[in-house]
Write an enzyme that holds these catalytic residues in place. Sequence first.
Site, PDB file in Angstrom:
ATOM      1  N   HIS A 177      65.039 123.403  29.626  1.00  0.00           N
ATOM      2  CA  HIS A 177      66.196 122.953  30.405  1.00  0.00           C
ATOM      3  C   HIS A 177      67.348 122.712  29.425  1.00  0.00           C
ATOM      4  O   HIS A 177      67.116 122.292  28.281  1.00  0.00           O
ATOM      5  CB  HIS A 177      65.913 121.602  31.092  1.00  0.00           C
ATOM      6  CG  HIS A 177      65.268 121.689  32.436  1.00  0.00           C
ATOM      7  ND1 HIS A 177      64.320 120.772  32.856  1.00  0.00           N
ATOM      8  CD2 HIS A 177      65.445 122.535  33.480  1.00  0.00           C
ATOM      9  CE1 HIS A 177      63.943 121.065  34.094  1.00  0.00           C
ATOM     10  NE2 HIS A 177      64.601 122.130  34.493  1.00  0.00           N
ATOM     11  N   CYS A 271      66.276 113.255  31.635  1.00  0.00           N
ATOM     12  CA  CYS A 271      65.538 113.836  32.766  1.00  0.00           C
ATOM     13  C   CYS A 271      65.334 112.820  33.880  1.00  0.00           C
ATOM     14  O   CYS A 271      65.196 113.185  35.042  1.00  0.00           O
ATOM     15  CB  CYS A 271      64.171 114.314  32.326  1.00  0.00           C
ATOM     16  SG  CYS A 271      64.173 115.538  31.035  1.00  0.00           S
TER      17      CYS A 271
HETATM   18  N1  ARG Z   1      57.581 118.340  34.247  1.00  0.00           N
HETATM   19  C1  ARG Z   1      58.953 118.546  34.599  1.00  0.00           C
HETATM   20  C2  ARG Z   1      59.244 120.026  34.736  1.00  0.00           C
HETATM   21  O1  ARG Z   1      58.741 120.772  33.920  1.00  0.00           O
HETATM   22  C3  ARG Z   1      59.847 117.925  33.596  1.00  0.00           C
HETATM   23  C4  ARG Z   1      61.298 118.013  33.975  1.00  0.00           C
HETATM   24  C5  ARG Z   1      62.178 117.391  32.967  1.00  0.00           C
HETATM   25  N2  ARG Z   1      63.478 117.275  33.473  1.00  0.00           N
HETATM   26  C6  ARG Z   1      64.597 117.628  32.830  1.00  0.00           C
HETATM   27  N3  ARG Z   1      65.715 117.362  33.403  1.00  0.00           N
HETATM   28  N4  ARG Z   1      64.554 118.264  31.693  1.00  0.00           N
HETATM   29  O2  ARG Z   1      59.943 120.458  35.611  1.00  0.00           O
END
Ligand code: ARG
Length: 278
Positions: A177, A271
Amino acid sequence: MIVGVAERKPRKRTYLMCAPEFFTVGYAINPWMDPGTTVDVELAVKQWTRLRETLVDLGHTVHVMQAQPGLPDMVFAANGAFSVEGVVYGARFRHPQRSAEADHHKAFYAEQKSWRFVAPTEVNEGEGDFAYLPGRLGGLVLAGHGFRTDLRAHAEVQVVLGRAVLSLQLTDPRFYHLDVALAALDDHTITYYPGAFAEPTRQILRNAFPDAVVADEEDALAFGLNLISDGKHAVLNSEATGLAAKLRAAGYEPVPVELSELKKGGGSVRCCIAELRG
Ligand code: ARG
């Protein structure tokens, strides 16, 4: 001679969070997740609560949405939508395990009345892949693609929000991300790890942000870039001591918080937080 750094000014923010009551790691959709691992939910809630209190102590408003059983990643509230000046661009998750989260976020904005919610056509994971710099080009959206958010969503968000969009290509799966590779520090300044991006994107970032705080791999692996800043205070993962020092040298005030349990899901501070730009 002591060379002074710019005085950084905080601005009051409104955030949205969701407690990790139902947090587990039962599937793997990023390289940090190991479905065999055990999660201490009590500790996760304790650390998350400390993060929420830290934001409140800094003078910000924090809304909390109800966690839902069966949606273990809902604690990562950043992914549920992206708002700018009262307009909300909804999320559409890449993975089916998370897709139901989008409607809970939509319901939150509907309850609040003042928002104009726009349902997306394209796959996008909200603030996980969108950052906002109100002080550049009259409002600039930095948009990540490569793993989760579809490039077509960058065109869609530009139409929905009426803001310029700068597309940035992520290439390292550990930084899947945008918000684990880059963060807005104030209305016009960013911090980022160049190694997370494709070479042409690095060149764009170098040219556009000569004043950026440049992070290294160690900072990124410690989830340091997954920070939230109010323009002065940068709340970040306590393991990211190297980045904290760089931010301090640039005039920001690092505020470390411990979030070891949520790291098992592949996320940290940023996150867990959606900024509500009303
Ligand atoms: N386990 C989640 C996923 O892989 C973690 C998300 C983390 N969120 C972020 N905004 N980076 O989607």
